[in-house]
Design an enzyme around this catalytic site. Structure first.
Site, mmCIF file in Angstrom:
data_model
loop_
_atom_site.group_PDB
_atom_site.id
_atom_site.type_symbol
_atom_site.label_atom_id
_atom_site.label_comp_id
_atom_site.label_asym_id
_atom_site.label_seq_id
_atom_site.Cartn_x
_atom_site.Cartn_y
_atom_site.Cartn_z
ATOM 1 N N GLY A 14 74.021 132.516 31.468
ATOM 2 C CA GLY A 14 74.371 131.489 32.444
ATOM 3 C C GLY A 14 73.766 130.141 32.122
ATOM 4 N N ASN A 225 59.685 124.353 42.956
ATOM 5 C CA ASN A 225 60.976 124.021 43.565
ATOM 6 C C ASN A 225 60.817 123.635 45.037
ATOM 7 O OD1 ASN A 225 62.557 124.158 41.339
ATOM 8 N ND2 ASN A 225 63.612 126.045 41.872
ATOM 9 N N CYS A 277 69.538 126.522 43.393
ATOM 10 C CA CYS A 277 68.164 127.018 43.469
ATOM 11 C C CYS A 277 67.294 126.510 44.606
ATOM 12 C CB CYS A 277 67.476 126.766 42.138
ATOM 13 S SG CYS A 277 68.166 127.845 40.868
HETATM 14 P P1 NAD Z 1 74.084 132.211 36.336
HETATM 15 O O1 NAD Z 1 74.748 132.863 37.476
HETATM 16 O O2 NAD Z 1 74.652 130.987 35.740
HETATM 17 O O3 NAD Z 1 73.922 133.263 35.133
HETATM 18 C C1 NAD Z 1 73.499 134.558 35.302
HETATM 19 C C2 NAD Z 1 74.335 135.467 34.389
HETATM 20 O O4 NAD Z 1 73.770 136.768 34.388
HETATM 21 C C3 NAD Z 1 75.784 135.636 34.830
HETATM 22 O O5 NAD Z 1 76.629 135.214 33.790
HETATM 23 C C4 NAD Z 1 75.917 137.144 35.108
HETATM 24 O O6 NAD Z 1 77.182 137.662 34.736
HETATM 25 C C5 NAD Z 1 74.825 137.697 34.233
HETATM 26 N N1 NAD Z 1 74.364 139.040 34.598
HETATM 27 C C6 NAD Z 1 74.016 139.528 35.819
HETATM 28 N N2 NAD Z 1 73.597 140.796 35.711
HETATM 29 C C7 NAD Z 1 73.671 141.133 34.405
HETATM 30 C C8 NAD Z 1 73.371 142.312 33.649
HETATM 31 N N3 NAD Z 1 72.871 143.401 34.250
HETATM 32 N N4 NAD Z 1 73.583 142.318 32.329
HETATM 33 C C9 NAD Z 1 74.074 141.223 31.720
HETATM 34 N N5 NAD Z 1 74.370 140.084 32.354
HETATM 35 C C10 NAD Z 1 74.169 140.031 33.687
HETATM 36 O O7 NAD Z 1 72.578 131.947 36.805
HETATM 37 P P2 NAD Z 1 71.588 130.796 36.278
HETATM 38 O O8 NAD Z 1 71.888 129.522 36.963
HETATM 39 O O9 NAD Z 1 71.516 130.833 34.802
HETATM 40 O O10 NAD Z 1 70.210 131.312 36.883
HETATM 41 C C11 NAD Z 1 69.570 132.461 36.370
HETATM 42 C C12 NAD Z 1 68.164 132.529 36.939
HETATM 43 O O11 NAD Z 1 67.409 131.396 36.514
HETATM 44 C C13 NAD Z 1 68.097 132.518 38.458
HETATM 45 O O12 NAD Z 1 67.037 133.346 38.856
HETATM 46 C C14 NAD Z 1 67.777 131.089 38.793
HETATM 47 O O13 NAD Z 1 67.055 130.970 39.996
HETATM 48 C C15 NAD Z 1 66.899 130.676 37.631
HETATM 49 N N6 NAD Z 1 66.925 129.239 37.307
HETATM 50 C C16 NAD Z 1 68.104 128.545 37.294
HETATM 51 C C17 NAD Z 1 68.114 127.195 36.932
HETATM 52 C C18 NAD Z 1 69.380 126.385 36.924
HETATM 53 O O14 NAD Z 1 69.302 125.187 36.734
HETATM 54 N N7 NAD Z 1 70.555 126.952 37.111
HETATM 55 C C19 NAD Z 1 66.925 126.589 36.532
HETATM 56 C C20 NAD Z 1 65.750 127.327 36.531
HETATM 57 C C21 NAD Z 1 65.761 128.664 36.919
HETATM 58 C C1 UGA Z 2 66.032 121.952 40.092
HETATM 59 C C2 UGA Z 2 64.651 121.539 39.538
HETATM 60 O O1 UGA Z 2 64.644 120.120 39.341
HETATM 61 C C3 UGA Z 2 64.355 122.248 38.221
HETATM 62 O O2 UGA Z 2 63.047 121.924 37.792
HETATM 63 C C4 UGA Z 2 64.475 123.756 38.433
HETATM 64 O O3 UGA Z 2 64.265 124.447 37.219
HETATM 65 C C5 UGA Z 2 65.842 124.086 38.971
HETATM 66 O O4 UGA Z 2 66.064 123.368 40.202
HETATM 67 C C6 UGA Z 2 66.025 125.522 39.287
HETATM 68 O O5 UGA Z 2 65.069 126.253 39.479
HETATM 69 O O6 UGA Z 2 67.194 125.889 39.368
HETATM 70 P P1 UGA Z 2 68.557 121.270 39.602
HETATM 71 O O7 UGA Z 2 68.823 121.948 40.903
HETATM 72 O O8 UGA Z 2 69.364 121.629 38.432
HETATM 73 O O9 UGA Z 2 67.022 121.511 39.173
HETATM 74 O O10 UGA Z 2 68.699 119.691 39.784
HETATM 75 P P2 UGA Z 2 67.781 118.569 40.474
HETATM 76 O O11 UGA Z 2 67.799 117.385 39.616
HETATM 77 O O12 UGA Z 2 66.471 119.082 40.870
HETATM 78 O O13 UGA Z 2 68.618 118.196 41.778
HETATM 79 C C7 UGA Z 2 68.742 119.094 42.872
HETATM 80 C C8 UGA Z 2 69.432 118.403 44.023
HETATM 81 O O14 UGA Z 2 68.585 117.428 44.617
HETATM 82 C C9 UGA Z 2 70.694 117.645 43.618
HETATM 83 O O15 UGA Z 2 71.684 117.824 44.599
HETATM 84 C C10 UGA Z 2 70.233 116.208 43.563
HETATM 85 O O16 UGA Z 2 71.269 115.297 43.744
HETATM 86 C C11 UGA Z 2 69.254 116.175 44.700
HETATM 87 N N1 UGA Z 2 68.243 115.091 44.600
HETATM 88 C C12 UGA Z 2 67.396 115.049 43.535
HETATM 89 C C13 UGA Z 2 68.143 114.141 45.602
HETATM 90 O O17 UGA Z 2 68.900 114.177 46.580
HETATM 91 N N2 UGA Z 2 67.191 113.159 45.496
HETATM 92 C C14 UGA Z 2 66.324 113.086 44.450
HETATM 93 O O18 UGA Z 2 65.483 112.170 44.428
HETATM 94 C C15 UGA Z 2 66.437 114.063 43.447
#
Ligand code: NAD
Ligand code: UGA
Length: 465
Positions: A14, A225, A277
């Protein structure tokens, strides 16, 4: 070289798994990295010219290293078996059923991944939880591995949360503020930490790699977060005060942020934070506090989410109120559907909520986003309103550019801070809109004085009109 045959498997292709592994593979040419997913469509997309997600800079990197030392596959079994180190980066959504409904993180995908590893692996592995999980999840993973493992196989479980933000993932991964690794304080634990640290040391300065015990690492991710979300809710409460008093939230944020103890980042008032998130992880912290019977702690963090919901509703209300109390049958242009600029991701986007409020008031919406597909927009609105796509189509059109969306509309509503919205030809837009023409700037990105001089009625978060 003992590391010359090092292999990494990442479960979950993902937003985290894909970009993270792309950077590891590009910085460590001698490490073979295989990213696997249960979704065959997602893997096919990673192997095609149309990647499953948009992230600035990602495509170029993928093109250079795909099938060199970066592989995308559905053959989870093989990837697990040959790996020395396995990242679990599957989704951990908020539970939508049963105990902890709407609060607790749903760990079923993490558990599923752990069981797959245990059933498949025939040699020792370092298992790294990269997904954001509640405190103690590593213990659960350990238990599952231990009670299901093949004979003679040993596991080390580490916590290595990811801090990248969407839209800037590549920069964040290339130059992280810190890399956090939590593990057991045993000899084997510290050897596993050293191994993972060695991977990052290919491009991250050693002093930025922080090691802690597992619980601290897991909790730090939730807290980071929660603090970020809290800053946004804090400045958003002040935006409401500004609208009522004549102070300007941008000026206040600047003046306050110049204090080096406070800092200037993440103080942009907005229509509310979105993304997959922030809300999920704040709820995760709330649920933890509730489980620990720390009710005041839970109540404190709950306010961060309540203010965010209120901000979205407040913005929609500002629109209705200023359009003479009714938007029924009025055409409104919505600019931006992604939860922030430079991504096509719409998960928890504030735009969805603003659209829902306006649809409930009978508005006719013309939505434009530079990256989000028509299909995605209808899916999100359908889910949010409970209406079918066919029903929605009576009130929602998707435009191919901002000018088309704006044409003959009563109001232009900025929901996402895309750069292109700053550079539009506003005199032209004004000439095609219904009069009086309104602009509601939910991101404070436009030149309001210029718009007012063109004849627009301008309303904005955090400023008295
Ligand atoms: P996502 O939904 O984009 O990707 C997750 C993927 O895992 C999906 O493609 C799903 O099909 C796959 N999956 C689920 N179960 C599986 C299995 N058993 N085997 C193989 N594949 C499997 O999610 P994401 O945004 O990448 O987030 C993943 C984790 O990272 C979450 O815990 C999220 O909180 C954390 N995180 C996300 C972000 C972000 O910016 N999106 C940033 C930091 C941390
Ligand atoms: C956020 C964190 O910034 C990452 O460090 C973290 O890894 C991630 O969540 C996660 O755990 O998924 P993300 O959600 O991708 O990243 O993007 P951000 O830039 O944090 O923005 C989040 C939301 O807050 C957006 O809707 C953005 O528009 C809003 N935002 C951000 C505001 O309204 N004001 C600000 O000053 C900053």
């Amino acid at each position: 070289d003992e590391h010359s045959t090092f292999r990494i498997c990442c479960i979950g292709a993902g937003y985290v798994g894909g970009p993270t592994c792309a950077i590891i593979a590009s910085k460590c040419p001698h490490i073979k990295v295989t990213v696997v997913d249960v979704s065959a469509d997602r893997i096919a997309a990673w192997n095609s010219d149309h990647l499953p997600l948009f992230e600035p800079g990602l495509e170029d990197i993928i093109k250079t290293i795909r099938n060199r030392n970066l592989f995308f596959s559905t053959d989870t079994k093989k990837a697990i078996q040959e790996a020395d180190l396995i990242f679990i980066s599957v989704n951990t959504p908020t539970k939508s059923y049963g105990f902890g409904n709407g609060r607790a993180p749903d760990l079923r995908y993490v558990e599923e991944a752990a069981r797959q590893i245990a059933h498949t692996a025939t040699s020792n592995k370092i298992v790294v939880e990269k997904s954001t999980v509640p405190v103690n999840a590593a213990e659960s993973i350990k238990t599952i591995l231990k009670t299901n493992k093949q004979p003679g196989v040993c596991y080390q479980v580490l916590s290595n949360p990811e801090f990248l933000a969407e839209g800037s993932a590549i920069c964040d991964l290339l130059a992280p503020d810190r890399v956090l690794i939590g593990g057991d304080e045993s000899i084997d634990g510290s050897l596993a930490i050293k191994k993972l640290s060695w991977v990052y040391e290919h491009w991250v300065p050693k002093e930025r790699i922080l090691t802690t015990n597992t619980w601290s690492s897991e909790l730090s991710k939730l807290v980071a977060n929660a603090f970020l979300a809290q800053r946004i809710s804090s400045i958003n409460t002040i935006s409401a005060v500004c609208e009522a008093t004549g102070a300007s939230v941008s000026e206040v944020a600047k003046a306050v942020g110049l204090d080096s103890r406070i800092g200037s980042k993440f103080l942009n008032a907005s229509v509310g934070f979105g993304g997959s998130c922030f809300q999920k992880d704040v709820y995760n912290l709330i649920y933890l506090a509730e489980s620990l019977k720390l009710e005041p702690v839970a109540q404190y963090w709950l306010q961060v989410i309540k203010i965010n919901d209120w901000q979205r509703e407040r913005f929609a209300h500002m629109i209705v109120q200023n359009l003479f109390g009714s938007v029924s049958g009025k055409k409104i242009a919505i600019l931006g559907f992604a939860f922030k600029k430079d991504t096509a991701d719409t998960r928890e986007s504030s735009s969805i909520y603003v659209c829902r409020y306006l649809l409930a008031e009978g508005a006719s919406l013309h939505i434009y986003d530079p990256k989000v597909s028509m299909q995605r927009i209808f899916l999100d609105l359908s889910e949010q309103t409970g209406k079918s796509e066919a029903e929605l189509r009576n009130h929602v059109r998707i435009a191919t550019d901002a000018y088309e969306a704006a044409k003959e509309s009563h109001a232009l509503v900025i929901c996402t801070e895309w750069d292109e919205f700053k550079k539009l030809d506003y005199p032209l837009i004004y000439s095609t809109m219904k009069k009086p023409s309104f602009i509601f700037d939910g991101r404070i990105i436009l030149d309001h004085d210029q718009l007012i001089s063109l004849g627009f009625n301008v309303f904005c978060i955090g400023q008295k009109p």
